[in-house]
Each structure stands twice: as C-alpha cells, then as structure tokens.
Write an enzyme that holds these catalytic residues in place. Sequence first.
Site, short mmCIF file in Angstrom:
data_model
loop_
_atom_site.label_atom_id
_atom_site.label_comp_id
_atom_site.label_asym_id
_atom_site.label_seq_id
_atom_site.Cartn_x
_atom_site.Cartn_y
_atom_site.Cartn_z
N SER A 176 0.85 -1.19 0.00
CA SER A 176 0.00 0.00 0.00
C SER A 176 0.89 1.24 0.00
O SER A 176 2.08 1.17 0.32
CB SER A 176 -0.85 0.00 1.28
OG SER A 176 -1.56 1.21 1.41
N TYR B 70 -2.48 -1.68 10.20
CA TYR B 70 -2.43 -1.73 8.73
C TYR B 70 -1.04 -1.32 8.24
O TYR B 70 -0.45 -1.98 7.39
CB TYR B 70 -3.51 -0.81 8.16
CG TYR B 70 -3.71 -0.95 6.66
CD1 TYR B 70 -4.40 -2.03 6.11
CD2 TYR B 70 -3.21 0.01 5.78
CE1 TYR B 70 -4.59 -2.15 4.73
CE2 TYR B 70 -3.40 -0.10 4.40
CZ TYR B 70 -4.09 -1.17 3.89
OH TYR B 70 -4.27 -1.29 2.52
N1 LIG Z 1 -8.42 0.29 -2.08
C1 LIG Z 1 -7.35 0.98 -1.69
O1 LIG Z 1 -7.38 2.22 -1.58
C2 LIG Z 1 -6.08 0.26 -1.39
C3 LIG Z 1 -4.93 1.03 -1.21
C4 LIG Z 1 -3.73 0.39 -0.92
C5 LIG Z 1 -3.68 -0.99 -0.84
N2 LIG Z 1 -4.82 -1.73 -1.02
C6 LIG Z 1 -4.70 -3.18 -0.92
O2 LIG Z 1 -5.22 -3.77 -2.08
C7 LIG Z 1 -5.63 -5.11 -1.78
C8 LIG Z 1 -7.00 -5.35 -2.36
O3 LIG Z 1 -7.93 -4.55 -1.65
P1 LIG Z 1 -9.17 -3.82 -2.36
O4 LIG Z 1 -8.94 -2.38 -2.24
O5 LIG Z 1 -9.44 -4.40 -3.67
O6 LIG Z 1 -10.32 -4.16 -1.28
P2 LIG Z 1 -11.65 -5.04 -1.38
O7 LIG Z 1 -12.19 -5.04 0.01
O8 LIG Z 1 -12.50 -4.52 -2.46
O9 LIG Z 1 -11.10 -6.49 -1.77
C9 LIG Z 1 -10.38 -7.28 -0.86
C10 LIG Z 1 -10.77 -8.74 -1.07
O10 LIG Z 1 -10.03 -9.55 -0.13
C11 LIG Z 1 -10.92 -10.57 0.35
N3 LIG Z 1 -10.48 -11.12 1.62
C12 LIG Z 1 -10.57 -10.55 2.85
N4 LIG Z 1 -10.13 -11.43 3.78
C13 LIG Z 1 -9.75 -12.55 3.13
C14 LIG Z 1 -9.22 -13.79 3.55
N5 LIG Z 1 -9.00 -14.07 4.85
N6 LIG Z 1 -8.93 -14.72 2.62
C15 LIG Z 1 -9.16 -14.48 1.31
N7 LIG Z 1 -9.69 -13.34 0.85
C16 LIG Z 1 -9.98 -12.37 1.76
C17 LIG Z 1 -12.26 -9.85 0.48
O11 LIG Z 1 -13.34 -10.79 0.55
C18 LIG Z 1 -12.27 -8.98 -0.77
O12 LIG Z 1 -12.86 -9.66 -1.86
C19 LIG Z 1 -5.56 -5.23 -0.26
O13 LIG Z 1 -4.37 -5.91 0.10
C20 LIG Z 1 -5.50 -3.79 0.20
O14 LIG Z 1 -4.87 -3.65 1.46
C21 LIG Z 1 -6.01 -1.13 -1.30
#
Ligand SMILES: NC(=O)c1ccc[n+]([C@@H]2O[C@H](COP(=O)([O-])OP(=O)(O)OC[C@H]3O[C@@H](n4cnc5c(N)ncnc54)[C@H](O)[C@@H]3O)[C@@H](O)[C@H]2O)c1
Length: 270
Positions: free
Chosen positions: A142, A155
Amino acid sequence: MMTFEGKVAAITGAGSGIGRALALGLASKGCSVCVSDINEAELAETVALLAPYNVKVRSDPLDVTDRNAVESLAASVVDQFGKVDFVFNNAGVALIDRVETVSYDDFEWLMNINFWGMVYGSKAFLPYFQQQGQGRIINVSSLFGLVAVPGQSAYNASKFAIRGFTDAMGQELKGTGIYATSVHPGGIKTNIVKNARFINPGSKHIQKSDMETRFAKMARTTADQAADVILKAVTRKKKRVLIGGDARFLDVVQRLMPEKYPEFLSFVLK
Ligand SMILES: NC(=O)c1ccc[n+]([C@@H]2O[C@H](COP(=O)([O-])OP(=O)(O)OC[C@H]3O[C@@H](n4cnc5c(N)ncnc54)[C@H](O)[C@@H]3O)[C@@H](O)[C@H]2O)c1
C-alpha cells in the site's frame, strides 16, 4: 516483452476490487486465471464476469490465513494446469483503531490476512517457480507501506512488512528467473473501507459511514486502472510499483521530509 497469452495466474482476494480487476485484466490478455476469495458470493460474481473471455477459469473459496489450504491450492493449480506463472497475493483488509485501544483479536485478524496470507502465498508458490526456473510473485502492499498515519498502526505494520519481505525475497531470487514485485496503491475506489473494522478513530465525530464517504471522494483511481498499472509493471519486471498520483506524490514527500511528512500528510488529509 513478456506477454500474458497462454500463461496461468493465481489471484487471492479476487471477489472484489483490485483482485477482481486483475483477474479480468489478465483474462482479457489471454491468461488463464485461478481466482480465490473468502467471500464465495462475490467470488461467484467475478467468475460470471470472466465468462466472456476465452481462457480457463478456476475458482476456489479460500481463506488466506489457512496455510494448509493455501499450500493445497498451489499444488492443485499446478496439477490442473501443468504450471503456474504468477501469484498475486492481493487479499487484504483494513482496521482503523489506535494503539492504546486496538484489541489483539483485531490486530491478529489483520496481520493474519495481510501479512501471513502474503507469506503463505509467496512460500506456497515459490517451489513451483523454482522447479520451472521462472515465475512472478506480486505482493500488494500500500501507500501505507511507505508512509504511516495515525489510527492505522496495524495496517501500516502489515503493509511495511509486505514491502520488507518482498524486497528481501526479490534480492534472494536474483539470477533465478523469478521476480518479486511490491505494489503500493494510493486510494483506489474499492470496498476496502466498507469491509474494514472501524473501531476507535480518535474522534467522536467520525463514523464509519463518514469515512466511506470521505474515502469515495479521496480515492481517485479505479480498480481497473490499478490493475492496468500492476500488469504493465509485471511485464517490465518492476520491483516496486506506485499506483496513483497520491502514492507517487506522497512517496516523494516522505523521501524529502522523512520526519516532517506526517504534518504535511495530516494537512492534506483534512
Ligand atoms: N483500495 C485501496 O485504496 C487500497 C490502497 C492500498 C492498498 N490496497 C490493498 O489492495 C488489496 C485489495 O484490496 P481492495 O482495495 O481491492 O479491497 P476489497 O475489500 O474490495 O477487496 C479485498 C478482497 O479480499 C478478500 N479477503 C478478505 N479477507 C480474506 C481472507 N481471509 N482470505 C481471502 N480473501 C480475503 C475480500 O473478501 C475482498 O474480496 C488489499 O491488500 C488492500 O490492502 C487497497
């Protein structure tokens, strides 16, 4: 340049957001996809969206905190497809709380998914990449793996750890044909805040719904755009990928003002 045609990718957290966009982006480029998620209903939606593409699709309910399940999945993917080219350790969750109030239950919940899930995914697929003499491990950290913010210590800890682990692993893998990439998205329009545990933000006036509204305004990059940047970086064997103007800008600010950046950041986040 490397292409995705005829390749095989495993993607965790593919039921939503960046994981789903990665699956669709890969499929559109002719790459077979093994999608997994803990949320079976959302995973089924991803599978339905993959239907128009002329690639093999495999779908598994998977909790990335279950080490045996992650290892079995890696073995089973190689058994079914005869190889695997990429693993995207993408599943992740957020937690808003302060150090003095955060419970160990919540802290461990987050670390088990964000940190250990990424370690299990990396170690489960690595032996197959070594047998093949090629492969890519893409770990989603992130912007908060580069800069820290109050209320997100857990986080931040998980995402800084992903960066450290991935950088060290990449150095160990030098000359093997296997590459490791650490991905640092800024705000991406996904369900990350909706799915977060929001406990004690430090202000009585901020509710989770306010945070969701704020995030929706702040996050300028779409999941499709994020996936596009990640896939381009994979073809270029990049070790680190920053996604979005916010991530690129704050990375520079943090380098220029390693001690003072939090003041700047709190001003920007207001
Ligand atoms: N959206 C942002 O602004 C952002 C920014 C930086 C990093 N990220 C990172 O990107 C990645 C994807 O997140 P996103 O933004 O698409 O969020 P999201 O919530 O839309 O998707 C995350 C997915 O992970 C799944 N998940 C949660 N716990 C789980 C588990 N124990 N086993 C398997 N799957 C599981 C959820 O069901 C969901 O489908 C994450 O690692 C997040 O930390 C997101």
